[in-house]
Design a protein around this motif. Structure first.
Motif, PDB file in Angstrom:
ATOM      1  N   LEU A   1       3.070   8.749   7.749  1.00  0.00           N
ATOM      2  CA  LEU A   1       3.366   9.981   7.017  1.00  0.00           C
ATOM      3  C   LEU A   1       4.818  10.359   7.281  1.00  0.00           C
ATOM      4  N   PRO A   2       5.366  11.305   6.506  1.00  0.00           N
ATOM      5  CA  PRO A   2       6.746  11.733   6.758  1.00  0.00           C
ATOM      6  C   PRO A   2       6.920  12.197   8.209  1.00  0.00           C
ATOM      7  N   PHE A   3       8.057  11.859   8.779  1.00  0.00           N
ATOM      8  CA  PHE A   3       8.360  12.245  10.145  1.00  0.00           C
ATOM      9  C   PHE A   3       9.558  13.192  10.190  1.00  0.00           C
ATOM     10  N   CYS A   4      10.683  12.755   9.628  1.00  0.00           N
ATOM     11  CA  CYS A   4      11.894  13.579   9.742  1.00  0.00           C
ATOM     12  C   CYS A   4      12.097  14.509   8.548  1.00  0.00           C
ATOM     13  N   ASN A   5      11.591  14.135   7.386  1.00  0.00           N
ATOM     14  CA  ASN A   5      11.755  14.906   6.144  1.00  0.00           C
ATOM     15  C   ASN A   5      13.214  15.163   5.769  1.00  0.00           C
ATOM     16  N   MET A   6      14.106  14.257   6.177  1.00  0.00           N
ATOM     17  CA  MET A   6      15.503  14.380   5.770  1.00  0.00           C
ATOM     18  C   MET A   6      16.125  13.024   5.442  1.00  0.00           C
ATOM     19  N   GLY A   7      15.286  12.011   5.256  1.00  0.00           N
ATOM     20  CA  GLY A   7      15.764  10.727   4.776  1.00  0.00           C
ATOM     21  C   GLY A   7      16.271   9.757   5.813  1.00  0.00           C
ATOM     22  N   THR A   8      16.067  10.041   7.079  1.00  0.00           N
ATOM     23  CA  THR A   8      16.596   9.175   8.129  1.00  0.00           C
ATOM     24  C   THR A   8      15.625   8.081   8.551  1.00  0.00           C
ATOM     25  N   CYS A   9      14.339   8.396   8.648  1.00  0.00           N
ATOM     26  CA  CYS A   9      13.395   7.503   9.333  1.00  0.00           C
ATOM     27  C   CYS A   9      12.660   6.494   8.441  1.00  0.00           C
ATOM     28  N   PHE A  10      12.547   6.716   7.160  1.00  0.00           N
ATOM     29  CA  PHE A  10      11.829   5.836   6.225  1.00  0.00           C
ATOM     30  C   PHE A  10      10.314   5.822   6.441  1.00  0.00           C
ATOM     31  N   ASP A  11       9.761   6.708   7.267  1.00  0.00           N
ATOM     32  CA  ASP A  11       8.306   6.749   7.434  1.00  0.00           C
ATOM     33  C   ASP A  11       7.597   7.229   6.174  1.00  0.00           C
ATOM     34  N   CYS A  12       8.313   7.876   5.271  1.00  0.00           N
ATOM     35  CA  CYS A  12       7.712   8.372   4.029  1.00  0.00           C
ATOM     36  C   CYS A  12       7.902   7.398   2.863  1.00  0.00           C
ATOM     37  N   ALA A  13       8.386   6.189   3.147  1.00  0.00           N
ATOM     38  CA  ALA A  13       8.681   5.221   2.084  1.00  0.00           C
ATOM     39  C   ALA A  13       7.427   4.866   1.283  1.00  0.00           C
ATOM     40  N   VAL A  14       7.574   4.887  -0.034  1.00  0.00           N
ATOM     41  CA  VAL A  14       6.504   4.530  -0.968  1.00  0.00           C
ATOM     42  C   VAL A  14       7.104   3.653  -2.070  1.00  0.00           C
ATOM     43  N   ARG A  15       6.242   3.154  -2.927  1.00  0.00           N
ATOM     44  CA  ARG A  15       6.685   2.424  -4.129  1.00  0.00           C
ATOM     45  C   ARG A  15       6.584   3.398  -5.302  1.00  0.00           C
ATOM     46  N   VAL A  16       7.648   3.542  -6.055  1.00  0.00           N
ATOM     47  CA  VAL A  16       7.655   4.421  -7.217  1.00  0.00           C
ATOM     48  C   VAL A  16       8.014   3.582  -8.438  1.00  0.00           C
ATOM     49  N   ASP A  17       7.089   3.519  -9.391  1.00  0.00           N
ATOM     50  CA  ASP A  17       7.319   2.743 -10.615  1.00  0.00           C
ATOM     51  C   ASP A  17       7.844   1.349 -10.287  1.00  0.00           C
ATOM     52  N   ASP A  18       7.225   0.700  -9.311  1.00  0.00           N
ATOM     53  CA  ASP A  18       7.530  -0.666  -8.875  1.00  0.00           C
ATOM     54  C   ASP A  18       8.837  -0.816  -8.102  1.00  0.00           C
ATOM     55  N   ARG A  19       9.489   0.290  -7.750  1.00  0.00           N
ATOM     56  CA  ARG A  19      10.661   0.229  -6.859  1.00  0.00           C
ATOM     57  C   ARG A  19      10.178   0.393  -5.425  1.00  0.00           C
ATOM     58  N   GLU A  20      10.587  -0.511  -4.545  1.00  0.00           N
ATOM     59  CA  GLU A  20      10.155  -0.465  -3.152  1.00  0.00           C
ATOM     60  C   GLU A  20      11.033   0.442  -2.302  1.00  0.00           C
TER      61      GLU A  20
END
Length: 94
Positions: free
Chosen positions: A54-73
């Motif tokens: 799940l999200p950890f930092c909520n400011m774009g540093t950690c990538f724990d919130c990374a998902v695939r959006v419209d086939d973009r990784e």
């Protein structure tokens, strides 16, 4: 002790996005992370051992919130605004 209270706010218009094929209601101006969390999504991705991420930092540093959006990784959900018709899937661990 400090008592917190929720401030009234005006939300943007309703949008529909899909997470793992399920329709979720989001609102204009929200980040994808906040929309998924508000919808009760329990895991944005899974670790190699199957633990939820799940999200950890909520400011774009950690990538724990990374998902695939419209086939973009590796799209950081905490930095991505929702838009009508987004197709979101859990990020696959490689």
């Amino acid at each position: 002790m400090v008592k917190a209270r929720r401030l009234a706010t005006k939300r943007g218009g309703e949008l529909r996005i899909a997470f793992e094929g399920e329709t979720i209601t989001a609102f204009e101006g929200e980040t994808l992370a906040s929309a998924l969390l508000a919808a009760g999504v329990a895991a944005f991705s899974l670790t190699r051992t199957g633990e939820p991420r799940l999200p950890f930092c909520n400011m774009g540093t950690c990538f724990d919130c990374a998902v695939r959006v419209d086939d973009r990784e590796l799209v950081r959900a905490c930095l991505t605004d929702v838009r009508e018709g987004m197709r979101v899937r859990r990020q696959e661990v490689k």
